[in-house]
Design a protein around this motif. Structure first.
Motif, PDB file in Angstrom:
ATOM      1  N   SER A  48       0.855  -1.185  -0.053  1.00 20.44           N
ATOM      2  CA  SER A  48       0.127  -0.027  -0.006  1.00 20.44           C
ATOM      3  C   SER A  48       0.805   1.310  -0.082  1.00 20.44           C
ATOM      4  O   SER A  48       0.408   2.136  -0.765  1.00 20.44           O
ATOM      5  N   ALA A  49       2.193   1.241   0.830  1.00 20.73           N
ATOM      6  CA  ALA A  49       2.877   2.260   0.878  1.00 20.73           C
ATOM      7  C   ALA A  49       3.406   2.810  -0.545  1.00 20.73           C
ATOM      8  O   ALA A  49       3.499   3.944  -0.924  1.00 20.73           O
ATOM      9  N   VAL A  50       3.853   1.613  -1.292  1.00 23.04           N
ATOM     10  CA  VAL A  50       4.383   2.047  -2.632  1.00 23.04           C
ATOM     11  C   VAL A  50       3.507   1.944  -3.720  1.00 23.04           C
ATOM     12  O   VAL A  50       3.681   3.098  -4.354  1.00 23.04           O
ATOM     13  N   ASN A  51       2.167   1.588  -3.421  1.00 23.44           N
ATOM     14  CA  ASN A  51       1.045   1.774  -4.495  1.00 23.44           C
ATOM     15  C   ASN A  51       0.706   3.726  -4.086  1.00 23.44           C
ATOM     16  O   ASN A  51       0.428   4.098  -5.109  1.00 23.44           O
ATOM     17  N   ALA A  52       0.911   4.008  -2.942  1.00 22.34           N
ATOM     18  CA  ALA A  52       0.902   5.539  -2.834  1.00 22.34           C
ATOM     19  C   ALA A  52       1.908   6.261  -3.471  1.00 22.34           C
ATOM     20  O   ALA A  52       1.659   7.227  -3.743  1.00 22.34           O
ATOM     21  N   VAL A  53       3.135   5.769  -3.808  1.00 23.64           N
ATOM     22  CA  VAL A  53       4.045   6.484  -4.463  1.00 23.64           C
ATOM     23  C   VAL A  53       3.684   6.517  -5.800  1.00 23.64           C
ATOM     24  O   VAL A  53       3.770   7.454  -6.355  1.00 23.64           O
ATOM     25  N   TYR A  54       3.299   5.578  -6.419  1.00 22.38           N
ATOM     26  CA  TYR A  54       2.928   5.578  -7.829  1.00 22.38           C
ATOM     27  C   TYR A  54       1.634   6.537  -7.798  1.00 22.38           C
ATOM     28  O   TYR A  54       1.509   7.098  -9.002  1.00 22.38           O
ATOM     29  N   GLY A  55       0.784   6.726  -7.050  1.00 21.31           N
ATOM     30  CA  GLY A  55      -0.465   7.445  -7.074  1.00 21.31           C
ATOM     31  C   GLY A  55      -0.053   8.842  -7.002  1.00 21.31           C
ATOM     32  O   GLY A  55      -0.834   9.713  -7.575  1.00 21.31           O
ATOM     33  N   SER A  56       1.047   9.302  -6.528  1.00 15.65           N
ATOM     34  CA  SER A  56       1.512  10.433  -6.725  1.00 15.65           C
ATOM     35  C   SER A  56       1.910  10.963  -8.011  1.00 15.65           C
ATOM     36  O   SER A  56       1.744  12.174  -8.439  1.00 15.65           O
ATOM     37  N   LEU A  57       1.942  10.290  -9.077  1.00 16.70           N
ATOM     38  CA  LEU A  57       2.156  10.297 -10.510  1.00 16.70           C
ATOM     39  C   LEU A  57       0.842  10.609 -11.242  1.00 16.70           C
ATOM     40  O   LEU A  57       0.897  11.530 -12.174  1.00 16.70           O
ATOM     41  N   ASN A  58      -0.245   9.999 -10.791  1.00 13.46           N
ATOM     42  CA  ASN A  58      -1.563  10.079 -11.728  1.00 13.46           C
ATOM     43  C   ASN A  58      -2.546  10.734 -11.000  1.00 13.46           C
ATOM     44  O   ASN A  58      -3.644  10.786 -11.037  1.00 13.46           O
ATOM     45  N   GLY A  59      -2.175  11.311  -9.581  1.00 11.03           N
ATOM     46  CA  GLY A  59      -3.458  11.946  -8.741  1.00 11.03           C
ATOM     47  C   GLY A  59      -2.666  13.248  -8.117  1.00 11.03           C
ATOM     48  O   GLY A  59      -1.597  13.274  -8.059  1.00 11.03           O
ATOM     49  N   ASP A  60      -3.756  13.771  -7.567  1.00  9.88           N
ATOM     50  CA  ASP A  60      -3.345  14.891  -6.719  1.00  9.88           C
ATOM     51  C   ASP A  60      -4.278  15.063  -5.517  1.00  9.88           C
ATOM     52  O   ASP A  60      -5.484  14.778  -5.696  1.00  9.88           O
ATOM     53  N   PRO A  61      -3.822  15.241  -4.264  1.00 12.67           N
ATOM     54  CA  PRO A  61      -4.695  15.173  -3.221  1.00 12.67           C
ATOM     55  C   PRO A  61      -5.872  16.240  -3.112  1.00 12.67           C
ATOM     56  O   PRO A  61      -6.727  15.903  -2.771  1.00 12.67           O
ATOM     57  N   ALA A  62      -5.614  17.191  -3.895  1.00 18.35           N
ATOM     58  CA  ALA A  62      -6.555  18.288  -3.918  1.00 18.35           C
ATOM     59  C   ALA A  62      -7.326  18.232  -5.298  1.00 18.35           C
ATOM     60  O   ALA A  62      -8.386  19.344  -5.626  1.00 18.35           O
ATOM     61  N   GLY A  63      -7.378  16.960  -5.819  1.00 20.14           N
ATOM     62  CA  GLY A  63      -7.959  17.037  -7.266  1.00 20.14           C
ATOM     63  C   GLY A  63      -7.585  17.682  -8.369  1.00 20.14           C
ATOM     64  O   GLY A  63      -8.360  18.356  -9.421  1.00 20.14           O
ATOM     65  N   ASP A  64      -6.476  18.379  -8.298  1.00 17.10           N
ATOM     66  CA  ASP A  64      -5.722  19.281  -9.410  1.00 17.10           C
ATOM     67  C   ASP A  64      -5.429  18.245 -10.317  1.00 17.10           C
ATOM     68  O   ASP A  64      -5.277  17.006 -10.338  1.00 17.10           O
ATOM     69  N   PHE A  65      -4.835  18.935 -11.608  1.00 14.05           N
ATOM     70  CA  PHE A  65      -4.292  18.024 -12.529  1.00 14.05           C
ATOM     71  C   PHE A  65      -3.166  17.297 -11.910  1.00 14.05           C
ATOM     72  O   PHE A  65      -2.452  17.866 -11.364  1.00 14.05           O
ATOM     73  N   PRO A  66      -3.081  15.846 -12.156  1.00 13.64           N
ATOM     74  CA  PRO A  66      -1.894  15.287 -11.790  1.00 13.64           C
ATOM     75  C   PRO A  66      -0.593  15.726 -12.305  1.00 13.64           C
ATOM     76  O   PRO A  66      -0.706  16.173 -13.605  1.00 13.64           O
ATOM     77  N   ILE A  67       0.791  15.339 -11.979  1.00 10.17           N
ATOM     78  CA  ILE A  67       1.934  15.593 -12.733  1.00 10.17           C
ATOM     79  C   ILE A  67       1.814  15.058 -14.115  1.00 10.17           C
ATOM     80  O   ILE A  67       1.858  15.652 -15.083  1.00 10.17           O
ATOM     81  N   TYR A  68       1.678  13.724 -14.208  1.00  4.47           N
ATOM     82  CA  TYR A  68       1.596  13.023 -15.608  1.00  4.47           C
ATOM     83  C   TYR A  68      -0.107  12.815 -15.946  1.00  4.47           C
ATOM     84  O   TYR A  68      -0.564  11.786 -15.868  1.00  4.47           O
ATOM     85  N   GLY A  69      -0.678  14.065 -16.276  1.00  7.78           N
ATOM     86  CA  GLY A  69      -2.050  13.902 -16.682  1.00  7.78           C
ATOM     87  C   GLY A  69      -2.553  15.396 -17.241  1.00  7.78           C
ATOM     88  O   GLY A  69      -3.490  15.649 -17.388  1.00  7.78           O
ATOM     89  N   ARG A  70      -1.661  16.361 -16.894  1.00  7.45           N
ATOM     90  CA  ARG A  70      -1.670  17.773 -17.464  1.00  7.45           C
ATOM     91  C   ARG A  70      -0.777  18.701 -17.116  1.00  7.45           C
ATOM     92  O   ARG A  70      -0.195  19.325 -17.769  1.00  7.45           O
ATOM     93  N   ASN A  71      -0.622  18.557 -15.855  1.00 12.61           N
ATOM     94  CA  ASN A  71       0.382  19.466 -14.994  1.00 12.61           C
ATOM     95  C   ASN A  71       1.806  19.714 -15.378  1.00 12.61           C
ATOM     96  O   ASN A  71       2.171  20.913 -15.759  1.00 12.61           O
TER      97      ASN A  71
END
Length: 510
Positions: A48-71
């Protein structure tokens, strides 16, 4: 989003695993809090901890554009000659990047900094905590190396965008803001850490199957490591690493056993049935209609921010970009469109004269009316990039050798529908030959521009080539504003305000 907590927008403040939102109040739920001492006890916790690391690439805690998804694309595409700001985009900070009038207060620059440190903090926690968990040692080492791969990727982006940045390698134990302030490490120090992390990650498995497909592999680590050495112009080391990736038998000296190859059809790089395929070394994962607000590839939906076909999409390619493609080049139709069939009505919708991006359109959904949850992965590194890097490296070492031409011409052959596979094709009409070393270098960067549209490479390529200012001066909306300072983005002003140990990049006011 009412449960999302505010935080002080300093890079190290991501240790609190919270984020800025413009409308939220601090809301504490002590009854739901699990401390670090209570967590990180089982193999499931480690995953789960490592999945959360991957999640930082395609998600944003505030619902903003993710890194690899537009930002990241906003900086890399708008900040280069690939994209201009859209007239429909009312965000002044996005428009400022598109006209090269951005400043240190720019909210997209601030956001990309914070998102990267958010992911780095997630990786640091996993790297620190997983070794203490009683679990299978092979799985433990693998998970730590996956986290190190992503930490390296994030720092590689940061050092190219900003130069030296604070080097945070552990989750700080203090919540005293003064205790967690850090000076900027040098760019060299960041690169040393990136190389160390990626070298460790080369011990990862060569592939994954089933639900684990898409995780970082040893081939991905080698590919990113090669790209680091190319960026640093260490051509000899880059060649050695690239030949460990290139499929054995396709090039003299190639020893790769990963089975990487180009899809014979270019558009298959961006199709759901072929995701995580033989061309993909590492992709950020997306899926259609998961219902998760924070896992959206906005690069697709931004094409259709209005159902008026004559309106401008959220992101607009520079008008000259489609013109560099010949009509026979299949990458043109796969990268851009002006007309598209609406399957709900059976009618073709004409969006001309406004050109739109096509790569991330999810055709398993209605391509026009239902793109909020595009399931097209974002390719961070693919085999075509590896081939072009190899062509560049061989040329820099010894001029346009036969192997350099072969790597470049394979990519061109696929572009024109001539490539068969396994480094082979019989129709050589589109091959280049007879170029000088300088001419070959220009040909490689032109091919990279065509091949990697909207894949967050162009600004990085222009910077390492040293022609960013020259190319931006060719675009009327950008020409009067660009200068040498634009070879780095400014350190976000909010970071400077909160951390008096930070310094600003040359040419930018503090």
């Amino acid at each position: 989003m009412s449960s999302i907590m505010k935080f002080i927008p300093l890079s190290v403040s991501f240790i609190f695993a919270v984020t800025i939102t413009g409308c939220n109040k601090l809301k504490e739920l002590p009854e739901s809090v699990i401390t670090e001492d209570q967590y990180y006890k089982t193999a499931s916790d480690a995953v789960s901890a490592v999945n959360a690391v991957y999640g930082s690439l395609n998600g944003d805690p505030a619902g903003d554009f993710p890194i690899y998804g537009r930002n990241l694309n906003i900086l890399i595409s708008n900040g280069s000659d690939e994209q201009v700001f859209s007239p429909s985009n009312t965000n002044p900070d996005v428009r400022a990047i598109g006209t090269i009038t951005y400043v240190a207060e720019n909210d997209r620059v601030r956001k990309i900094w914070q998102q990267h440190y958010y992911g780095i903090n997630k990786a640091n926690i996993a790297i620190d905590k997983i070794p203490g968990i009683e679990m299978d040692e092979t799985q433990k080492n693998r998970l730590v190396n996956e986290a190190r791969f992503i930490r390296a990727l994030l720092y590689f982006n940061l050092v190219r965008l900003f130069g030296g940045v604070p080097l945070v390698l552990h989750n700080p134990s203090s919540i005293d803001i003064e205790a967690v302030k850090l000076k900027r490490a040098t760019a060299e120090e960041i690169y040393v850490q990136v190389i160390d992390d990626l070298t460790a990650a080369t011990a990862l498995p060569a592939s994954f199957s089933g639900a684990d497909k898409g995780r970082a592999t040893s081939g991905a680590a080698l590919g990113m490591l090669a790209k680091v050495y190319v960026t640093r112009k260490d051509w000899a080391t880059a060649r050695t690493i690239l030949e460990k990736i290139l499929t054995a038998g396709t090039f003299t000296g190639a020893t790769g056993t990963y089975g990487y190859d180009l899809f014979p059809v270019f558009k298959d790089v961006f199709q759901k049935p072929t995701k995580n395929g033989k061309e993909h070394l590492f992709s950020v994962q997306y899926e259609s209609n998961l219902g998760a607000r924070n896992v959206q590839n906005f690069l697709s939906g931004s094409n259709f921010n209005s159902f008026n076909p004559k309106s401008f999409p959220g992101d607009v390619p520079d008008e000259n970009l489609p013109k560099i493609f010949e009509e026979a080049d299949t990458r043109k139709a796969a990268s851009f469109f002006t007309k598209m069939l609406n399957p709900a009505t059976g009618q073709e919708v004409d969006f001309s004269p406004v050109t739109r991006y096509a790569k991330f359109i999810d055709f398993s959904l209605n391509p026009i009316t239902n793109q909020a949850q595009s399931g097209i992965n974002y390719p961070v590194l693919r085999y075509a990039d590896v081939l072009l890097l190899y062509a560049e490296v061989r040329n820099e070492l010894q001029g346009p050798s036969a192997e350099a031409y072969k790597a470049l011409n394979i990519v061109r052959a696929r572009a024109y529908g001539l490539y068969v596979g396994n480094g082979s094709y019989t129709d050589h009409r589109r091959d280049l030959s007879g170029l000088s070393q300088a001419g070959f270098r220009e040909a490689v960067f032109l091919e990279r521009r065509k091949e990697l549209v909207q894949e967050a490479n162009r600004w990085f390529d222009l910077v390492r080539k040293g022609t960013l200012v020259e190319e931006l001066k060719k675009i009327p909306a950008k020409t009067s504003n660009v200068s040498e300072k634009n070879y780095l983005f400014p350190i976000p002003q909010v970071e400077l305000d909160l951390n008096n140990l930070l310094t600003q990049n040359p040419g930018w006011s503090r």
